[in-house]
Design a protein around this motif. Structure first.
Motif, PDB file in Angstrom:
ATOM      1  N   PHE A 221     -10.909  -1.188   0.802  1.00  0.00           N
ATOM      2  CA  PHE A 221      -9.744  -2.577   0.267  1.00  0.00           C
ATOM      3  C   PHE A 221      -9.419  -3.050   2.017  1.00  0.00           C
ATOM      4  O   PHE A 221      -8.531  -3.939   1.951  1.00  0.00           O
ATOM      5  CB  PHE A 221      -8.885  -1.966  -0.199  1.00  0.00           C
ATOM      6  N   SER A 222      -9.852  -2.784   3.233  1.00  0.00           N
ATOM      7  CA  SER A 222      -9.609  -3.335   4.053  1.00  0.00           C
ATOM      8  C   SER A 222      -9.797  -4.306   4.472  1.00  0.00           C
ATOM      9  O   SER A 222     -10.634  -5.336   3.817  1.00  0.00           O
ATOM     10  CB  SER A 222      -9.440  -2.406   5.268  1.00  0.00           C
ATOM     11  N   GLY A 223      -8.373  -5.439   4.427  1.00  0.00           N
ATOM     12  CA  GLY A 223      -8.344  -6.927   4.789  1.00  0.00           C
ATOM     13  C   GLY A 223      -8.165  -8.012   3.198  1.00  0.00           C
ATOM     14  O   GLY A 223      -8.272  -8.760   3.415  1.00  0.00           O
ATOM     15  N   MET A 224      -8.149  -7.186   2.206  1.00  0.00           N
ATOM     16  CA  MET A 224      -8.299  -7.798   1.225  1.00  0.00           C
ATOM     17  C   MET A 224      -6.450  -8.191   1.191  1.00  0.00           C
ATOM     18  O   MET A 224      -5.858  -7.230   1.331  1.00  0.00           O
ATOM     19  CB  MET A 224      -8.552  -6.412  -0.565  1.00  0.00           C
ATOM     20  N   SER A 225      -6.439  -9.491   0.112  1.00  0.00           N
ATOM     21  CA  SER A 225      -5.097 -10.009  -0.187  1.00  0.00           C
ATOM     22  C   SER A 225      -4.908  -8.773  -1.387  1.00  0.00           C
ATOM     23  O   SER A 225      -6.140  -8.120  -1.771  1.00  0.00           O
ATOM     24  CB  SER A 225      -5.260 -11.277  -0.483  1.00  0.00           C
ATOM     25  N   PRO A 226      -3.443  -8.854  -1.461  1.00  0.00           N
ATOM     26  CA  PRO A 226      -3.286  -7.634  -2.697  1.00  0.00           C
ATOM     27  C   PRO A 226      -3.395  -7.925  -3.796  1.00  0.00           C
ATOM     28  O   PRO A 226      -4.668  -7.077  -5.127  1.00  0.00           O
ATOM     29  CB  PRO A 226      -1.525  -8.292  -3.321  1.00  0.00           C
TER      30      PRO A 226
ATOM     31  N   ALA B  89       5.244  13.689  -7.353  1.00  0.00           N
ATOM     32  CA  ALA B  89       4.388  12.450  -7.504  1.00  0.00           C
ATOM     33  C   ALA B  89       3.098  12.955  -7.960  1.00  0.00           C
ATOM     34  O   ALA B  89       2.041  13.700  -7.543  1.00  0.00           O
ATOM     35  CB  ALA B  89       4.146  12.021  -6.558  1.00  0.00           C
ATOM     36  N   SER B  90       2.178  11.561  -8.667  1.00  0.00           N
ATOM     37  CA  SER B  90       1.356  11.801  -8.283  1.00  0.00           C
ATOM     38  C   SER B  90       0.185  10.608  -8.443  1.00  0.00           C
ATOM     39  O   SER B  90       0.521   9.606  -8.850  1.00  0.00           O
ATOM     40  CB  SER B  90       0.208  12.455  -9.844  1.00  0.00           C
ATOM     41  N   PRO B  91      -0.624  10.368  -7.597  1.00  0.00           N
ATOM     42  CA  PRO B  91      -1.553   9.122  -7.049  1.00  0.00           C
ATOM     43  C   PRO B  91      -2.519   8.562  -7.894  1.00  0.00           C
ATOM     44  O   PRO B  91      -3.032   9.424  -9.146  1.00  0.00           O
ATOM     45  CB  PRO B  91      -1.617   9.799  -5.651  1.00  0.00           C
ATOM     46  N   TYR B  92      -3.383   7.854  -7.700  1.00  0.00           N
ATOM     47  CA  TYR B  92      -4.765   7.488  -9.566  1.00  0.00           C
ATOM     48  C   TYR B  92      -4.888   9.318  -8.403  1.00  0.00           C
ATOM     49  O   TYR B  92      -5.953   9.146  -8.200  1.00  0.00           O
ATOM     50  CB  TYR B  92      -4.969   6.070  -8.579  1.00  0.00           C
ATOM     51  N   ARG B  93      -5.108   9.713  -9.834  1.00  0.00           N
ATOM     52  CA  ARG B  93      -5.998  10.387 -10.054  1.00  0.00           C
ATOM     53  C   ARG B  93      -7.809  10.409 -10.324  1.00  0.00           C
ATOM     54  O   ARG B  93      -8.799  11.076  -9.595  1.00  0.00           O
ATOM     55  CB  ARG B  93      -5.946  10.757 -11.866  1.00  0.00           C
ATOM     56  N   THR B  94      -8.207   9.022 -10.776  1.00  0.00           N
ATOM     57  CA  THR B  94      -9.643   8.808 -10.903  1.00  0.00           C
ATOM     58  C   THR B  94     -10.137   7.690  -9.458  1.00  0.00           C
ATOM     59  O   THR B  94     -11.172   7.710  -8.780  1.00  0.00           O
ATOM     60  CB  THR B  94     -10.307   8.085 -11.906  1.00  0.00           C
ATOM     61  N   PHE B  95      -9.196   7.862  -8.229  1.00  0.00           N
ATOM     62  CA  PHE B  95      -9.695   7.389  -7.044  1.00  0.00           C
ATOM     63  C   PHE B  95      -9.229   8.235  -5.973  1.00  0.00           C
ATOM     64  O   PHE B  95      -9.397   9.456  -6.541  1.00  0.00           O
ATOM     65  CB  PHE B  95      -8.066   5.952  -6.135  1.00  0.00           C
ATOM     66  N   SER B  96     -10.082   8.190  -5.007  1.00  0.00           N
ATOM     67  CA  SER B  96     -10.380   9.348  -3.795  1.00  0.00           C
ATOM     68  C   SER B  96      -9.317   9.226  -3.321  1.00  0.00           C
ATOM     69  O   SER B  96      -8.431   8.669  -3.233  1.00  0.00           O
ATOM     70  CB  SER B  96     -11.953   9.485  -3.094  1.00  0.00           C
ATOM     71  N   VAL B  97      -9.168  10.138  -2.003  1.00  0.00           N
ATOM     72  CA  VAL B  97      -7.614  10.003  -1.481  1.00  0.00           C
ATOM     73  C   VAL B  97      -7.996   8.570  -0.287  1.00  0.00           C
ATOM     74  O   VAL B  97      -7.059   8.001  -0.463  1.00  0.00           O
ATOM     75  CB  VAL B  97      -7.797  11.371  -0.458  1.00  0.00           C
ATOM     76  N   ARG B  98      -9.096   8.409   0.075  1.00  0.00           N
ATOM     77  CA  ARG B  98      -9.036   7.028   0.561  1.00  0.00           C
ATOM     78  C   ARG B  98      -8.992   6.034   0.431  1.00  0.00           C
ATOM     79  O   ARG B  98      -8.323   5.031   0.556  1.00  0.00           O
ATOM     80  CB  ARG B  98     -10.772   6.783   1.441  1.00  0.00           C
ATOM     81  N   GLU B  99      -9.371   5.607  -0.762  1.00  0.00           N
ATOM     82  CA  GLU B  99      -9.183   4.897  -1.696  1.00  0.00           C
ATOM     83  C   GLU B  99      -7.706   4.599  -2.694  1.00  0.00           C
ATOM     84  O   GLU B  99      -7.190   3.599  -2.592  1.00  0.00           O
ATOM     85  CB  GLU B  99     -10.006   4.399  -2.993  1.00  0.00           C
ATOM     86  N   GLY B 105      -2.435   0.241   0.421  1.00  0.00           N
ATOM     87  CA  GLY B 105      -1.757  -0.378   1.562  1.00  0.00           C
ATOM     88  C   GLY B 105      -2.913  -1.529   2.247  1.00  0.00           C
ATOM     89  O   GLY B 105      -1.701  -2.412   2.330  1.00  0.00           O
ATOM     90  N   ALA B 106      -3.507  -2.142   0.657  1.00  0.00           N
ATOM     91  CA  ALA B 106      -3.873  -3.963   1.050  1.00  0.00           C
ATOM     92  C   ALA B 106      -2.905  -4.108   0.358  1.00  0.00           C
ATOM     93  O   ALA B 106      -2.438  -5.375   0.230  1.00  0.00           O
ATOM     94  CB  ALA B 106      -4.994  -3.483   0.194  1.00  0.00           C
ATOM     95  N   LEU B 107      -2.225  -3.429  -1.139  1.00  0.00           N
ATOM     96  CA  LEU B 107      -1.627  -4.025  -2.281  1.00  0.00           C
ATOM     97  C   LEU B 107      -0.317  -4.352  -1.198  1.00  0.00           C
ATOM     98  O   LEU B 107       0.433  -5.230  -1.609  1.00  0.00           O
ATOM     99  CB  LEU B 107      -1.136  -3.315  -3.173  1.00  0.00           C
ATOM    100  N   ARG B 108      -0.112  -3.298  -0.429  1.00  0.00           N
ATOM    101  CA  ARG B 108       1.267  -4.080   0.716  1.00  0.00           C
ATOM    102  C   ARG B 108       1.082  -4.742   1.770  1.00  0.00           C
ATOM    103  O   ARG B 108       2.026  -4.784   2.343  1.00  0.00           O
ATOM    104  CB  ARG B 108       1.726  -2.015   1.261  1.00  0.00           C
ATOM    105  N   GLY B 109       0.297  -5.081   2.327  1.00  0.00           N
ATOM    106  CA  GLY B 109      -0.247  -6.154   2.785  1.00  0.00           C
ATOM    107  C   GLY B 109      -0.059  -5.590   4.393  1.00  0.00           C
ATOM    108  O   GLY B 109      -0.056  -6.537   5.267  1.00  0.00           O
TER     109      GLY B 109
END
Lengths: 474, 242
Positions: A221-226, B89-99, B105-109
């Motif tokens: 997701f690096s570099g993607m907008s929200p 707290a429960s993160p997105y279960r179908t995602f990996s840790v990095r995802e 991080g992307a949603l936070r800009g």
């Protein structure tokens, strides 16, 4: 003691209301069956195809109807293993059996001349289908796919004239069909009991061994907008979540995902085959073809419900919803998922539009239904389910809770769609194609407008978020 | 990581919250000055989780006002500043840790999401699990990931509900160090006094939705007898209210 245990196991999984509701559905199926008559050739395809689906589902999804509280408390009690196994088996049978009887109920009138054979066949098949889940849930995926293919070939072989197909009841071989089904039941039921009687020992092992571990390809997701990140997750990836087979396969919660591009490829192949069969190969009488399309419309709604279960259930309020205005985030994910489903179904819709050009108005109905009504329904169901039955999924491979009528209430938005499609079908039957098209187009516009109104209503969005928070979503 | 500017304050002014007929918070008021680290203490059902949910903007108060700096908790500005870790707290279960980390991080800009994720993976010892689906992780590693997701954007306001739950001792120390080095105002809801003393300098006590006491840990200790454990002092104060 056994009956107390059985009652406890059943009622901890199903509310009394939902059991009563399933019986009402069964009566409804028989009623519809009596109205459509036995002359329809469509059941020649409908029966074997559905039996194949029901034989595949438990093998692929596997599983046993196990609640988290079972693992923590019930399995640790000093109960007789045989009684526990029988109770779990009966629950499996209820979760699968009722829905099988319901869907096959539509075809009862077409096999009324061989009804005693049909009843034996169906009972044996229900036992087989119930047994397949407990037997195969410890197998690795490759083996399960192999078993699923073999199981699918058995009923489908009826089309090739194989008399010993369990679906032979539809192709004029009732006695041979019964023999096959009963033999299969005699083999599978004891194996299922064996598996169920050691469920407490096996379960944790299965959890650790067979839950998928690493993801094959880590999404970046690096570099993607929200907004782009939201679409990357919710549009380009299709997530199917929920209790497999609606009520069945033990009702355990599973989720899987696939890339939209792959889904569209598969959908295009199916659409091609569908177009070829309906245009050149299956020269069904018009009446039968319309019934086929009608049934397809009904079941496509049920199928799509699987795409809605995880939309909220898998969401995390403290993560995605905290990164921007929660109502906007909800809108973005729901719109992305709706567009994703529309894209996935577009090849099938196009195939129907092409068939409609050949003069079958019902195909136009179905095309619009697939392309607009179902994606709109996804939005409507997601929003309404937040009010009716908000359920966050925190753990896979166990039932998140009892199956009850309120949960089925989330299907209510589909009811007007079904009714309008039925009216459209009936109007077409009476030789008024232009009125049928008018009803279809009106239905399509109506559902699209409701969906748009819901996603752009900030106050409704806020109420949805409030409901989720107060319902214990984290 | 260090910011030159002062982090925002956290404030509740006469906040009440009803769930139907049940009143979860009763005219609750307190304030955390910029940069303060404060523990929110209270027995089960005291209203701690409701308080946190109002402060992060997930719940609206029935009356009164909550503020993050000069902003309402539901505003975009305060969302940008806040990091929130709920209990269990429960993160997105179908995602990996990095995802999970890259997605949030992307949603936070965050511009350099990948680098930021790499740093957090290493500092929280999650590197070997970066491709693992969350559903496969142990509860302790899920908690590490949850903490990483709450702090990935270097928030200037942190609201944490039992942050050290499930963590092994070495990871607890890593997290404590990490949180102490953040230039942020922190409110930590906990039942465990040791967590409060390690992570914070001040205490706010609530019970049955009402304010009980507020002060520094030193002031709290002075309320007890010579050598009396701090847990017993807190227990006595909360029991007196019940």
């Amino acid at each position: 003691m056994f009956f107390k245990l059985l009652k406890f196991v059943i009622l901890s999984r199903f509310s009394k209301q939902i059991l009563a509701f399933m019986l009402v559905l069964l009566v409804w199926a028989l009623f519809i069956s009596s109205k459509t008559g036995s002359s329809s050739a469509v059941y020649y395809y409908y029966g074997p195809a559905l039996i194949a689906v029901f034989l595949i589902l438990p093998v692929l999804s596997g599983g046993i109807a196990v609640l988290k509280s079972d693992r923590d408390f019930l399995f640790t009690l000093p109960l007789k293993r045989s009684e526990l196994a029988l109770s779990l088996f009966v629950v499996q049978m209820l979760s699968f059996g009722l829905i099988i009887i319901y869907v096959l109920g539509y075809s009862f009138s077409s096999i009324s001349s061989v009804l005693p054979y049909a009843l034996i066949d169906f009972i044996a098949l229900i036992l087989v289908i119930t047994s397949l889940g407990p037997i195969t849930y410890t197998l690795k995926l490759g083996w399960r796919v192999l078993v699923a293919i073999l199981m699918a070939l058995l009923p489908l072989s009826a089309f090739a004239g194989f008399p010993f197909s369990p679906a032979g009841i539809y192709t004029g071989h009732p006695l041979y069909a019964d023999i096959t089904s009963v033999v299969l039941a005699v083999i599978t039921v004891p194996l299922a009991f064996r598996s169920l009687s050691r469920v407490d020992l096996d379960l944790m092992k299965t959890f650790t061994r067979y839950t998928s571990g690493d993801v094959k390809r880590v999404r970046k997701f690096s570099g993607m907008s929200p907004t782009k990140a939201i679409f990357a997750v919710n549009f380009f990836i299709v997530e199917v979540s929920g209790r497999m087979n609606s009520l069945g396969s033990g009702g355990s919660y599973r989720s899987g995902r696939f890339r939209l591009s792959r889904g569209v490829l598969v959908s295009a192949i199916i659409a091609g085959v569908y177009y070829y069969l309906l245009t050149y190969r299956l020269k069904l009488p018009l009446h039968s073809q319309e019934i086929a399309l009608f049934i397809f419309s009904i079941y496509s709604v049920i199928f799509i419900m699987f795409f809605t279960m995880g939309v909220l259930g898998n969401e995390r309020l403290w993560l995605g919803f905290m990164t921007r205005n929660p109502t906007r985030y909800l809108r973005d994910i729901v719109v992305a998922k709706s567009l994703s489903i529309a894209t996935l179904l577009s090849p099938l819709a196009i195939a129907n539009f092409l068939i409609a050009l050949g003069g079958d108005e019902q195909a136009l109905n179905l095309g619009l239904f697939l392309l607009v009504v179902i994606p709109s329904l996804l939005i409507i169901v997601v929003y309404l389910s937040a009010f009716l039955y908000p359920l966050q999924i925190k753990e896979e491979l166990s039932m998140p809770g009892q199956l009850n009528l309120r949960q089925m209430g989330t299907l209510l938005p589909a009811l007007p769609a079904w009714i309008l499609v039925t009216i459209s079908f009936a109007v077409l039957e009476n030789g008024l194609p232009s009125l049928a098209i008018l009803i279809t187009v009106t239905t399509t516009i109506l559902f699209a407008l409701i969906a748009i109104a819901l996603i752009y209503s900030d106050s409704f969005g806020k109420r949805v978020i409030d409901k989720l928070v107060t319902s214990g979503f984290v | 990581m260090e910011r030159s500017t002062l982090p925002p304050s956290i404030e509740m002014n006469g906040v009440s919250k009803y769930y139907g007929d049940f009143q979860a918070l009763k005219n609750l008021s307190f304030k955390l000055e910029p940069g303060e680290r404060c523990a929110l203490l209270g027995p089960n059902g005291a209203g701690k989780t409701t308080t946190l949910k109002i402060l992060v903007g997930l719940l609206s108060p029935s009356s009164g006002e909550a503020k993050i700096g000069d902003f309402s908790p539901s505003s975009e500005d305060s969302r940008r500043m806040m990091g929130y870790l709920p209990d269990d707290a429960s993160p997105y279960r179908t995602f990996s840790v990095r995802e999970n980390m890259e997605y949030i991080g992307a949603l936070r800009g965050i511009d350099d999401v990948s680098d930021k994720v790499d740093r957090l993976l290493d500092s929280l010892q999650l590197r070997e699990y970066e491709k693992s689906k969350v559903g496969r992780l142990s509860r302790g590693n899920v908690q590490k990931l949850a903490i990483a997701l709450a702090i990935i954007h270097d928030p200037s306001v942190l609201l944490l509900d039992e942050p050290l739950n499930y963590l092994d001792i070495p990871t607890q120390e890593t997290v404590i160090e990490y949180l102490k080095n953040l230039n942020s105002t922190q409110l930590v809801s906990t039942h465990i006094m040791e967590v409060a003393t390690r992570l914070t300098d001040k205490v706010i006590m609530i019970s049955r939705g009402t304010f009980v006491w507020s002060g520094t840990l030193e002031e709290l200790k002075r309320l007890g007898k010579e050598g009396e454990p701090i847990e017993r002092i807190v227990a006595r104060m909360l029991t007196d209210v019940l």
